[in-house]
Design an enzyme around this catalytic site. Structure first.
Site, PDB file in Angstrom:
ATOM      1  N   HIS A 123       0.768  -1.250   0.000  1.00  0.00           N
ATOM      2  CA  HIS A 123       0.000   0.000   0.000  1.00  0.00           C
ATOM      3  C   HIS A 123       0.796   1.296   0.000  1.00  0.00           C
ATOM      4  O   HIS A 123       0.192   2.361  -0.022  1.00  0.00           O
ATOM      5  CB  HIS A 123      -0.954   0.014   1.199  1.00  0.00           C
TER       6      HIS A 123
ATOM      7  N   LYS B 222      -6.010  -8.980  -8.065  1.00  0.00           N
ATOM      8  CA  LYS B 222      -6.668  -8.367  -6.917  1.00  0.00           C
ATOM      9  C   LYS B 222      -7.636  -7.321  -7.453  1.00  0.00           C
ATOM     10  O   LYS B 222      -7.282  -6.534  -8.336  1.00  0.00           O
ATOM     11  CB  LYS B 222      -5.641  -7.737  -5.979  1.00  0.00           C
TER      12      LYS B 222
ATOM     13  N   HIS C 297      -3.172  -2.980   8.197  1.00  0.00           N
ATOM     14  CA  HIS C 297      -4.297  -3.305   7.320  1.00  0.00           C
ATOM     15  C   HIS C 297      -4.879  -2.021   6.743  1.00  0.00           C
ATOM     16  O   HIS C 297      -5.183  -1.091   7.476  1.00  0.00           O
ATOM     17  CB  HIS C 297      -5.378  -4.059   8.118  1.00  0.00           C
TER      18      HIS C 297
END
Length: 149
Positions: A38, A66, A139
């Site tokens: 990310h 994804k 996350h």
């Protein structure tokens, strides 16, 4: 000339250890994975192929494509701050950034998740929502588009 003693050396050692701890996260593989999936700072330049190139280079297209992934264009320090009261606010069990980030969200085109993968990108500034573990981002949950008046 008077000897300085051990105090300056001890201070130097503590400073180096503190800097290493701040820049290192070897004891948190989930944080390393979070960064790999990310974070892209500064934003890589791929002449209109950003999402397709980044998703492939970060192994997010194998064995399947994804469907959505967001890349945050911020420093490790800025992103990690979201896990603290300085840079983030509670958002349920997660944390929402106090300031918006430059991000690129890559969304799979079409309905097939089989390679080759083709993505479209959105670069709207966003507040990020992340999950934290012991003050480390682990996350990426979502982002909220910044509304400007």
């Amino acid at each position: 000339m008077r000897p300085l003693g051990a105090a300056p050396y001890l201070l130097l050692v503590l400073l180096v250890v503190g800097l290493l701890h701040e820049s290192s996260c070897g004891d948190n593989p989930r944080y390393e994975k979070f960064l790999s999936q990310h974070r892209d700072e500064p934003r890589s330049r791929f002449r209109g192929r950003y999402c397709n190139t980044m998703m492939g280079s970060r192994d997010l297209t194998r064995p399947e494509c994804k469907e959505v992934n967001t890349f945050i264009h911020g420093s490790k320090r800025q992103i990690r701050a979201v896990c603290t009261t300085t840079g983030g606010v509670p958002y349920g069990a997660l944390r929402r950034s106090r300031q918006h980030f430059r991000v690129t969200t890559c969304t799979l085109r079409g309905s097939s998740t089989r390679p080759p993968c083709e993505y479209r990108e959105n670069t709207t500034p966003r507040y990020i929502v992340i999950g934290c573990e012991n003050d480390w981002p682990v996350h990426y949950d979502e982002s909220q588009i910044v509304i400007t008046a």
